[in-house]
Write a protein that holds these residues in place. Structure first.
Motif, PDB file in Angstrom:
ATOM      1  N   GLN A  58       3.564  10.641  -6.833  1.00  0.00           N
ATOM      2  CA  GLN A  58       4.650  11.132  -7.676  1.00  0.00           C
ATOM      3  C   GLN A  58       4.293  11.154  -9.159  1.00  0.00           C
ATOM      4  OE1 GLN A  58       7.837   8.476  -6.589  1.00  0.00           O
ATOM      5  NE2 GLN A  58       8.296   9.570  -4.686  1.00  0.00           N
ATOM      6  N   ARG A  59       3.521  10.166  -9.620  1.00  0.00           N
ATOM      7  CA  ARG A  59       3.316   9.993 -11.057  1.00  0.00           C
ATOM      8  C   ARG A  59       1.889  10.278 -11.522  1.00  0.00           C
ATOM      9  NH1 ARG A  59       6.533   4.190 -11.759  1.00  0.00           N
ATOM     10  NH2 ARG A  59       8.539   4.915 -10.898  1.00  0.00           N
ATOM     11  N   GLN A  60       0.916  10.206 -10.598  1.00  0.00           N
ATOM     12  CA  GLN A  60      -0.474  10.346 -11.014  1.00  0.00           C
ATOM     13  C   GLN A  60      -1.239  11.391 -10.201  1.00  0.00           C
ATOM     14  OE1 GLN A  60      -0.503   5.655 -11.048  1.00  0.00           O
ATOM     15  NE2 GLN A  60      -2.483   6.360 -11.774  1.00  0.00           N
ATOM     16  N   ASN A  61      -0.491  12.225  -9.481  1.00  0.00           N
ATOM     17  CA  ASN A  61      -1.095  13.328  -8.736  1.00  0.00           C
ATOM     18  C   ASN A  61      -2.121  12.851  -7.709  1.00  0.00           C
ATOM     19  OD1 ASN A  61      -1.331  16.112  -8.161  1.00  0.00           O
ATOM     20  ND2 ASN A  61      -3.141  16.293  -9.450  1.00  0.00           N
ATOM     21  N   PHE A  62      -1.870  11.705  -7.088  1.00  0.00           N
ATOM     22  CA  PHE A  62      -2.787  11.219  -6.067  1.00  0.00           C
ATOM     23  C   PHE A  62      -2.853  12.195  -4.890  1.00  0.00           C
ATOM     24  CE2 PHE A  62      -2.709   6.291  -6.649  1.00  0.00           C
ATOM     25  CZ  PHE A  62      -3.253   6.440  -7.908  1.00  0.00           C
ATOM     26  N   LYS A  63      -4.048  12.362  -4.367  1.00  0.00           N
ATOM     27  CA  LYS A  63      -4.280  12.948  -3.052  1.00  0.00           C
ATOM     28  C   LYS A  63      -5.188  11.978  -2.320  1.00  0.00           C
ATOM     29  CE  LYS A  63      -3.903  17.775  -4.543  1.00  0.00           C
ATOM     30  NZ  LYS A  63      -4.574  19.097  -4.570  1.00  0.00           N
ATOM     31  N   TYR A  64      -4.925  11.744  -1.047  1.00  0.00           N
ATOM     32  CA  TYR A  64      -5.701  10.701  -0.383  1.00  0.00           C
ATOM     33  C   TYR A  64      -5.718  10.852   1.143  1.00  0.00           C
ATOM     34  CZ  TYR A  64      -1.137   8.676   0.725  1.00  0.00           C
ATOM     35  OH  TYR A  64       0.132   8.483   1.196  1.00  0.00           O
ATOM     36  N   VAL A  65      -6.777  10.321   1.715  1.00  0.00           N
ATOM     37  CA  VAL A  65      -6.855   9.981   3.136  1.00  0.00           C
ATOM     38  C   VAL A  65      -7.243   8.514   3.167  1.00  0.00           C
ATOM     39  CG1 VAL A  65      -8.004  10.356   5.338  1.00  0.00           C
ATOM     40  CG2 VAL A  65      -7.587  12.282   3.825  1.00  0.00           C
ATOM     41  N   ALA A  66      -6.433   7.682   3.809  1.00  0.00           N
ATOM     42  CA  ALA A  66      -6.627   6.239   3.753  1.00  0.00           C
ATOM     43  C   ALA A  66      -6.649   5.638   5.154  1.00  0.00           C
ATOM     44  CB  ALA A  66      -5.514   5.592   2.930  1.00  0.00           C
ATOM     45  N   SER A 120      -8.274  11.446  -5.013  1.00  0.00           N
ATOM     46  CA  SER A 120      -8.400  12.180  -6.263  1.00  0.00           C
ATOM     47  C   SER A 120      -7.065  12.056  -6.998  1.00  0.00           C
ATOM     48  CB  SER A 120      -8.757  13.650  -6.024  1.00  0.00           C
ATOM     49  OG  SER A 120      -7.756  14.286  -5.249  1.00  0.00           O
ATOM     50  N   GLY A 121      -7.054  12.422  -8.255  1.00  0.00           N
ATOM     51  CA  GLY A 121      -5.842  12.310  -9.065  1.00  0.00           C
ATOM     52  C   GLY A 121      -6.135  11.586 -10.355  1.00  0.00           C
ATOM     53  N   ASP A 122      -5.081  11.224 -11.058  1.00  0.00           N
ATOM     54  CA  ASP A 122      -5.221  10.576 -12.366  1.00  0.00           C
ATOM     55  C   ASP A 122      -5.275   9.057 -12.194  1.00  0.00           C
ATOM     56  OD1 ASP A 122      -5.019  13.126 -13.537  1.00  0.00           O
ATOM     57  OD2 ASP A 122      -2.833  13.019 -13.436  1.00  0.00           O
ATOM     58  N   LEU A 123      -6.330   8.585 -11.525  1.00  0.00           N
ATOM     59  CA  LEU A 123      -6.488   7.159 -11.325  1.00  0.00           C
ATOM     60  C   LEU A 123      -6.784   6.463 -12.656  1.00  0.00           C
ATOM     61  CD1 LEU A 123      -7.237   8.550  -8.514  1.00  0.00           C
ATOM     62  CD2 LEU A 123      -8.471   6.433  -8.014  1.00  0.00           C
ATOM     63  N   ILE A 125       0.829  -1.209   0.000  1.00  0.00           N
ATOM     64  CA  ILE A 125       0.000   0.000   0.000  1.00  0.00           C
ATOM     65  C   ILE A 125       0.861   1.256   0.000  1.00  0.00           C
ATOM     66  CG2 ILE A 125      -1.669   1.358   1.324  1.00  0.00           C
ATOM     67  CD1 ILE A 125      -2.900  -1.266   2.262  1.00  0.00           C
ATOM     68  N   LYS A 126       1.874   1.263   0.844  1.00  0.00           N
ATOM     69  CA  LYS A 126       2.736   2.439   0.955  1.00  0.00           C
ATOM     70  C   LYS A 126       3.410   2.756  -0.378  1.00  0.00           C
ATOM     71  CE  LYS A 126       6.288   4.358   4.020  1.00  0.00           C
ATOM     72  NZ  LYS A 126       7.162   4.070   5.195  1.00  0.00           N
ATOM     73  N   ASN A 127       3.945   1.736  -1.037  1.00  0.00           N
ATOM     74  CA  ASN A 127       4.632   1.952  -2.315  1.00  0.00           C
ATOM     75  C   ASN A 127       3.656   2.391  -3.401  1.00  0.00           C
ATOM     76  OD1 ASN A 127       7.094   1.274  -1.201  1.00  0.00           O
ATOM     77  ND2 ASN A 127       7.018  -0.865  -1.885  1.00  0.00           N
ATOM     78  N   TRP A 128       2.477   1.777  -3.436  1.00  0.00           N
ATOM     79  CA  TRP A 128       1.493   2.123  -4.469  1.00  0.00           C
ATOM     80  C   TRP A 128       1.019   3.565  -4.300  1.00  0.00           C
ATOM     81  CZ3 TRP A 128      -3.934   3.087  -4.555  1.00  0.00           C
ATOM     82  CH2 TRP A 128      -4.510   3.050  -5.843  1.00  0.00           C
ATOM     83  N   LEU A 129       0.744   3.965  -3.074  1.00  0.00           N
ATOM     84  CA  LEU A 129       0.303   5.336  -2.836  1.00  0.00           C
ATOM     85  C   LEU A 129       1.420   6.345  -3.128  1.00  0.00           C
ATOM     86  CD1 LEU A 129      -1.750   4.880   0.476  1.00  0.00           C
ATOM     87  CD2 LEU A 129      -2.663   5.387  -1.804  1.00  0.00           C
ATOM     88  N   ARG A 130       2.639   6.029  -2.720  1.00  0.00           N
ATOM     89  CA  ARG A 130       3.758   6.953  -2.969  1.00  0.00           C
ATOM     90  C   ARG A 130       3.983   7.135  -4.463  1.00  0.00           C
ATOM     91  NH1 ARG A 130       7.688   4.537  -0.310  1.00  0.00           N
ATOM     92  NH2 ARG A 130       8.478   3.426  -2.133  1.00  0.00           N
ATOM     93  N   ASN A 131       3.971   6.037  -5.215  1.00  0.00           N
ATOM     94  CA  ASN A 131       4.134   6.145  -6.663  1.00  0.00           C
ATOM     95  C   ASN A 131       2.991   6.933  -7.292  1.00  0.00           C
ATOM     96  OD1 ASN A 131       6.519   4.664  -6.651  1.00  0.00           O
ATOM     97  ND2 ASN A 131       5.480   2.705  -6.978  1.00  0.00           N
ATOM     98  N   GLY A 132       1.778   6.748  -6.763  1.00  0.00           N
ATOM     99  CA  GLY A 132       0.633   7.478  -7.281  1.00  0.00           C
ATOM    100  C   GLY A 132       0.734   8.972  -7.063  1.00  0.00           C
TER     101      GLY A 132
END
Length: 247
Positions: free
Chosen positions: A116-124, A141-144, A107-114
């Motif tokens: 950096q690369r897909q403009n993720f913003k999240y509360v998880a 939100s972001g480029d999911l 989860i940590k790696n997927w969110l961090r990459n998101g």
């Protein structure tokens, strides 16, 4: 200077106000100093012992720390715009979702990459299923990378997140209908259900979020506030709460 009223004002005009019978709110807070001897601490409320990640390691969680975490999540949610309510689960052939460290790493790696690369913003918020497996609820939100799952919820498309589904397991992403106040209340239930800090904390949130609403301080006659009164155990403090959310 200290006051007995603290009012949070959110971008949509919603307010959340706390009243106290004492001046406890500091409009110029000073840096907290570490306590020299925690054994001398006189807790304000009962502590609850929980297991962190079901690993056998215990952690004492005060009831007031649960409320602070819940309030903090609500602040973050109401100060930002999110597009999807997301649930992430795991294919047992790909990830052992009973294993806290394995799930945490994925989860940590997927969110961090998101971020950096897909403009993720999240509360998880992680949660244990009744089976003991871990899954995750999030506002995102972001480029999911989305695909139509073929299912609907209240007439809305339920999406799959394709890069998660291909690598790790199952997921849903439901568009948020704009009633973020109700959703902020709904998602905080996951940090109290089970009362368990799975990864050593109640929730994760990305650093690219606004975290604080506008805050105003004032003075009022506590006795004239027509709200239910709560006692802070172990102290002479009394609190009252008043909210005006734009549902």
């Amino acid at each position: 200077m200290k006051w007995n009223v603290k009012c949070k004002v959110y971008p949509d005009g919603s307010t959340n106000t706390i009243y106290c019978n004492q001046r406890i709110f500091n409009d110029t807070p000073t840096e907290r100093k570490p306590k020299e001897n925690k054994s001398d601490e006189n807790p304000l409320s009962p502590r609850k012992t929980v297991t962190v990640g079901k690993s056998g390691v215990t952690d004492e969680v005060r009831a007031d720390s649960l409320k602070r975490a819940k309030d903090k999540i609500q602040d973050i949610v109401l100060c930002n715009n999110f597009d999807y309510f997301v649930t992430l689960t795991f294919n047992p052939e790909k990830v052992d979702s009973f294993n806290v460290e394995a799930v945490k790493t994925v989860i940590k790696n997927w969110l961090r990459n998101g971020v950096q690369r897909q403009n993720f913003k999240y509360v998880a918020i992680p949660e244990y299923h009744k089976s003991g497996r871990i899954h995750l609820h999030a506002l995102m939100s972001g480029d999911l990378k989305l695909s139509d799952s073929g299912h609907r919820h209240n007439g809305k498309i339920i999406y799959n997140i394709t890069d998660w589904q291909e690598k790790f397991g199952f997921c849903t992403a439901i568009p948020i209908d704009g009633n973020i106040n109700a959703l902020s209340y709904y998602i905080t239930k996951y940090i109290t259900k089970g009362n368990d800090k799975i990864f050593g904390r109640f929730y994760w949130s990305s650093k690219n979020l606004k975290r604080e609403p506008e805050i105003f301080y004032g003075m009022t006659d506590f006795g004239n506030v027509n709200q239910f009164e709560y006692k802070v155990e172990g102290t002479t403090r009394r609190l009252k709460y008043e909210s005006d959310f734009k549902y």
